[in-house]
Motif scaffolding. Structure first.
Motif, PDB file in Angstrom:
ATOM      1  N   PRO A 178       3.119 -62.112  22.175  1.00 23.00           N
ATOM      2  CA  PRO A 178       2.310 -61.983  20.965  1.00 23.00           C
ATOM      3  C   PRO A 178       2.780 -63.017  19.933  1.00 23.00           C
ATOM      4  O   PRO A 178       3.862 -62.898  19.378  1.00 23.00           O
ATOM      5  N   GLU A 179       1.977 -64.043  19.717  1.00 19.55           N
ATOM      6  CA  GLU A 179       2.397 -65.120  18.813  1.00 19.55           C
ATOM      7  C   GLU A 179       1.738 -64.978  17.449  1.00 19.55           C
ATOM      8  O   GLU A 179       0.519 -65.063  17.321  1.00 19.55           O
ATOM      9  N   VAL A 180       2.551 -64.761  16.426  1.00 18.42           N
ATOM     10  CA  VAL A 180       2.079 -64.804  15.051  1.00 18.42           C
ATOM     11  C   VAL A 180       2.122 -66.270  14.622  1.00 18.42           C
ATOM     12  O   VAL A 180       3.186 -66.882  14.553  1.00 18.42           O
ATOM     13  N   LEU A 181       0.972 -66.843  14.367  1.00 18.39           N
ATOM     14  CA  LEU A 181       0.884 -68.280  14.121  1.00 18.39           C
ATOM     15  C   LEU A 181       1.595 -68.688  12.843  1.00 18.39           C
ATOM     16  O   LEU A 181       1.540 -67.985  11.836  1.00 18.39           O
ATOM     17  N   MET A 182       2.247 -69.853  12.872  1.00 16.21           N
ATOM     18  CA  MET A 182       2.830 -70.404  11.650  1.00 16.21           C
ATOM     19  C   MET A 182       1.823 -71.288  10.926  1.00 16.21           C
ATOM     20  O   MET A 182       1.978 -71.575   9.743  1.00 16.21           O
ATOM     21  N   ASP A 183       0.776 -71.716  11.643  1.00 16.13           N
ATOM     22  CA  ASP A 183      -0.172 -72.667  11.070  1.00 16.13           C
ATOM     23  C   ASP A 183      -1.527 -72.019  10.803  1.00 16.13           C
ATOM     24  O   ASP A 183      -2.577 -72.577  11.079  1.00 16.13           O
ATOM     25  N   GLY A 184      -1.489 -70.798  10.277  1.00 20.41           N
ATOM     26  CA  GLY A 184      -2.735 -70.139   9.930  1.00 20.41           C
ATOM     27  C   GLY A 184      -3.373 -70.793   8.716  1.00 20.41           C
ATOM     28  O   GLY A 184      -2.901 -71.792   8.191  1.00 20.41           O
ATOM     29  N   THR A 185      -4.464 -70.226   8.228  1.00 22.09           N
ATOM     30  CA  THR A 185      -5.166 -70.746   7.058  1.00 22.09           C
ATOM     31  C   THR A 185      -4.840 -69.876   5.852  1.00 22.09           C
ATOM     32  O   THR A 185      -5.056 -68.664   5.903  1.00 22.09           O
ATOM     33  N   PRO A 186      -4.308 -70.422   4.773  1.00 21.87           N
ATOM     34  CA  PRO A 186      -4.036 -71.846   4.534  1.00 21.87           C
ATOM     35  C   PRO A 186      -2.676 -72.309   5.052  1.00 21.87           C
ATOM     36  O   PRO A 186      -2.323 -73.466   4.859  1.00 21.87           O
ATOM     37  N   GLY A 187      -1.907 -71.418   5.662  1.00 23.71           N
ATOM     38  CA  GLY A 187      -0.623 -71.825   6.224  1.00 23.71           C
ATOM     39  C   GLY A 187       0.490 -71.946   5.206  1.00 23.71           C
ATOM     40  O   GLY A 187       1.508 -72.590   5.464  1.00 23.71           O
ATOM     41  N   ASP A 188       0.309 -71.309   4.036  1.00 23.97           N
ATOM     42  CA  ASP A 188       1.344 -71.386   3.006  1.00 23.97           C
ATOM     43  C   ASP A 188       2.026 -70.038   2.781  1.00 23.97           C
ATOM     44  O   ASP A 188       2.621 -69.805   1.728  1.00 23.97           O
ATOM     45  N   HIS A 189       1.901 -69.155   3.775  1.00 24.89           N
ATOM     46  CA  HIS A 189       2.504 -67.831   3.625  1.00 24.89           C
ATOM     47  C   HIS A 189       4.030 -67.917   3.641  1.00 24.89           C
ATOM     48  O   HIS A 189       4.605 -68.724   4.360  1.00 24.89           O
ATOM     49  N   MET A 225       9.309 -66.520  16.353  1.00 26.70           N
ATOM     50  CA  MET A 225      10.354 -66.208  15.383  1.00 26.70           C
ATOM     51  C   MET A 225       9.707 -65.911  14.030  1.00 26.70           C
ATOM     52  O   MET A 225       8.557 -66.289  13.774  1.00 26.70           O
ATOM     53  N   VAL A 226      10.437 -65.243  13.172  1.00 26.49           N
ATOM     54  CA  VAL A 226       9.949 -64.969  11.820  1.00 26.49           C
ATOM     55  C   VAL A 226      10.221 -66.212  10.973  1.00 26.49           C
ATOM     56  O   VAL A 226      11.349 -66.453  10.531  1.00 26.49           O
ATOM     57  N   ILE A 227       9.185 -67.013  10.801  1.00 23.85           N
ATOM     58  CA  ILE A 227       9.310 -68.251  10.036  1.00 23.85           C
ATOM     59  C   ILE A 227       8.168 -68.332   9.034  1.00 23.85           C
ATOM     60  O   ILE A 227       7.135 -67.677   9.197  1.00 23.85           O
ATOM     61  N   ASP A 228       8.359 -69.135   7.993  1.00 25.19           N
ATOM     62  CA  ASP A 228       7.311 -69.268   6.988  1.00 25.19           C
ATOM     63  C   ASP A 228       6.197 -70.177   7.482  1.00 25.19           C
ATOM     64  O   ASP A 228       6.306 -70.830   8.521  1.00 25.19           O
ATOM     65  N   GLY A 229       5.099 -70.190   6.736  1.00 27.77           N
ATOM     66  CA  GLY A 229       3.943 -70.978   7.122  1.00 27.77           C
ATOM     67  C   GLY A 229       4.226 -72.470   7.152  1.00 27.77           C
ATOM     68  O   GLY A 229       5.152 -72.968   6.505  1.00 27.77           O
ATOM     69  N   ILE A 259      14.579 -61.380  25.666  1.00 21.61           N
ATOM     70  CA  ILE A 259      13.601 -61.923  24.727  1.00 21.61           C
ATOM     71  C   ILE A 259      13.717 -63.432  24.787  1.00 21.61           C
ATOM     72  O   ILE A 259      14.792 -63.998  24.543  1.00 21.61           O
ATOM     73  N   ALA A 260      12.628 -64.096  25.146  1.00 18.29           N
ATOM     74  CA  ALA A 260      12.603 -65.558  25.272  1.00 18.29           C
ATOM     75  C   ALA A 260      11.640 -66.102  24.230  1.00 18.29           C
ATOM     76  O   ALA A 260      10.426 -65.960  24.367  1.00 18.29           O
ATOM     77  N   PHE A 261      12.171 -66.709  23.191  1.00 21.70           N
ATOM     78  CA  PHE A 261      11.346 -67.129  22.066  1.00 21.70           C
ATOM     79  C   PHE A 261      10.475 -68.334  22.405  1.00 21.70           C
ATOM     80  O   PHE A 261      10.885 -69.239  23.124  1.00 21.70           O
ATOM     81  N   LEU A 262       9.265 -68.350  21.837  1.00 21.17           N
ATOM     82  CA  LEU A 262       8.469 -69.564  21.833  1.00 21.17           C
ATOM     83  C   LEU A 262       8.882 -70.385  20.612  1.00 21.17           C
ATOM     84  O   LEU A 262       9.426 -69.857  19.638  1.00 21.17           O
ATOM     85  N   TRP A 286      19.775 -56.986  23.786  1.00 19.88           N
ATOM     86  CA  TRP A 286      19.073 -57.732  24.827  1.00 19.88           C
ATOM     87  C   TRP A 286      19.607 -59.165  24.871  1.00 19.88           C
ATOM     88  O   TRP A 286      20.214 -59.642  23.929  1.00 19.88           O
ATOM     89  N   THR A 287      19.325 -59.859  25.967  1.00 22.33           N
ATOM     90  CA  THR A 287      19.612 -61.294  26.050  1.00 22.33           C
ATOM     91  C   THR A 287      18.550 -62.044  25.252  1.00 22.33           C
ATOM     92  O   THR A 287      17.358 -61.773  25.386  1.00 22.33           O
ATOM     93  N   LEU A 288      18.979 -62.976  24.421  1.00 19.27           N
ATOM     94  CA  LEU A 288      18.059 -63.868  23.711  1.00 19.27           C
ATOM     95  C   LEU A 288      18.147 -65.251  24.318  1.00 19.27           C
ATOM     96  O   LEU A 288      19.236 -65.762  24.578  1.00 19.27           O
ATOM     97  N   THR A 289      16.989 -65.863  24.537  1.00 20.29           N
ATOM     98  CA  THR A 289      16.980 -67.225  25.074  1.00 20.29           C
ATOM     99  C   THR A 289      15.715 -67.939  24.633  1.00 20.29           C
ATOM    100  O   THR A 289      14.993 -67.484  23.740  1.00 20.29           O
ATOM    101  N   PHE A 290      15.424 -69.056  25.266  1.00 18.96           N
ATOM    102  CA  PHE A 290      14.296 -69.897  24.882  1.00 18.96           C
ATOM    103  C   PHE A 290      13.223 -69.903  25.972  1.00 18.96           C
ATOM    104  O   PHE A 290      13.508 -69.742  27.158  1.00 18.96           O
TER     105      PHE A 290
END
Length: 341
Positions: A178-189, A225-229, A259-262, A286-290
């Motif tokens: 489940p990918e929460v987009l970082m580049d949504g509109t307007p992408g300044d979140h 990952m939890v990142i800003d817009g 958990i393998a992050f995108l 859990w194991t975290l990886t890429f």
């Protein structure tokens, strides 16, 4: 003897190893090839991926699984060796992207639903026969001040859960993405909005997985990952790591093996730094990886340039990036190691 799902998932989550996402669609890899002036043909796509899969110094110590596009799953190398066999010889598990892409969702402006459930059981049987032992399905969650809607999140979570159940019935480990987009509109979140949406999304995903009787021990989560817009002020590495781990601890059962992050639009170094900070800074169940695509391949593609004489250079670039990601998965990456390369 039938392979157990939890054993496959465990192999994919081997310490210090991660997943190479080489599942770019034909249209996506054409855009990547355009950056080096290379025509995208069946042969050029094969040659590029063969270069990566034969990079033993990267594959054997750093890569536990490879996500493939359907074309690649059935392709043979220039010498006639199936690409799946090359991946296996490198000690990695072959996998397959099975969704048919995110399409506009009727009645939900600005949001999408991922398609591909129709006929999936039959496709999975064919993929298993071809050697795939895990699969990937991406649900795309738009983000803004008002998005996502609960209807869109619920629909995508349900599709992810039905896909996962079908995979497990076929003897294939599902990667739930489940990918929460970082580049949504307007992408300044701000990062706080990303944290809120990611937590709400993951809660619903695991509700749906439980409702569809998916075995948590036989799946892998591939979240953003939890990142800003994209157009917002960048949060610190420490803030990203802390917020991401907090959300995961609140929502992901400890029964999930890994958990393998995108990378989700992050730069190569950003994705590496964030992963390393999470692994080194927190006690985790859990194991975290890429599970990176462009963040593992961009340097190799630039070095290769589509030329046979540059294969060794491309493999060196891929090996360096894979080693950096491997160090991050162990919590041992440092920025100065990039400069020393």
């Amino acid at each position: 003897m039938t392979e157990k799902l939890e054993d496959i998932a465990g192999a994919m989550m081997s310490k210090g190893q991660g997943l190479l996402a080489a599942d770019e669609s034909t249209s996506t890899i054409e855009k990547r090839f355009d950056t080096i002036g290379l025509a995208s043909t069946e042969d050029s796509r094969r040659d590029y991926r063969e270069m990566l899969f034969r990079a033993d110094d990267a594959m054997k110590p750093c890569i536990s699984g490879v996500i493939l596009y359907e074309e690649t799953l059935f392709q043979k190398a220039a010498d006639g060796t199936p690409l799946v066999e090359i991946i296996r010889k490198a000690g990695a598990v072959p996998g397959i992207k099975v969704d048919l892409g995110a399409k506009p969702m009727a009645g939900f402006a600005g949001e999408t639903i991922t398609e591909g459930l129709d006929g999936l059981a039959g496709r999975l049987a064919r993929y298993y026969e071809a050697g795939a032992r895990f699969a990937k399905w991406r649900g795309v969650i738009a983000i803004s001040d008002i998005l996502p809607s609960s209807g869109s999140v619920r629909a995508n979570a349900h599709a992810l859960a039905r896909y996962a159940a079908l995979c497990q019935a076929a003897g294939i480990v599902p990667i739930v993405e489940p990918e929460v987009l970082m580049d949504g509109t307007p992408g300044d979140h701000a990062i706080a909005r990303s944290e809120e949406v990611t937590e709400a999304t993951l809660r619903i995903v695991f509700e749906e997985l439980a409702a569809q009787r998916v075995s948590l021990e036989g799946m892998i989560l591939k979240p953003s990952m939890v990142i800003d817009g994209k157009n917002a002020r960048k949060a610190s590495v420490e803030d990203v790591a802390e917020r991401t781990v907090k959300v995961l601890k609140r929502t992901v059962p400890s029964a999930v093996p890994g958990i393998a992050f995108l990378s989700g639009g992050q730069s190569t170094e950003e994705a590496t730094a964030h992963l390393s900070a999470m692994v080194s800074g927190f006690a985790l169940p859990w194991t975290l990886t890429f599970s990176y695509g462009r963040a593992l391949q961009a340097e190799a593609l630039k070095a290769w340039q589509g030329k046979a004489e540059n294969v060794a250079a491309g493999q060196r670039a891929f090996t360096h990036r894979a080693r950096m990601c491997s160090l991050a998965a162990l919590g041992g990456w440092r920025r100065e190691l990039e400069k020393a390369a």
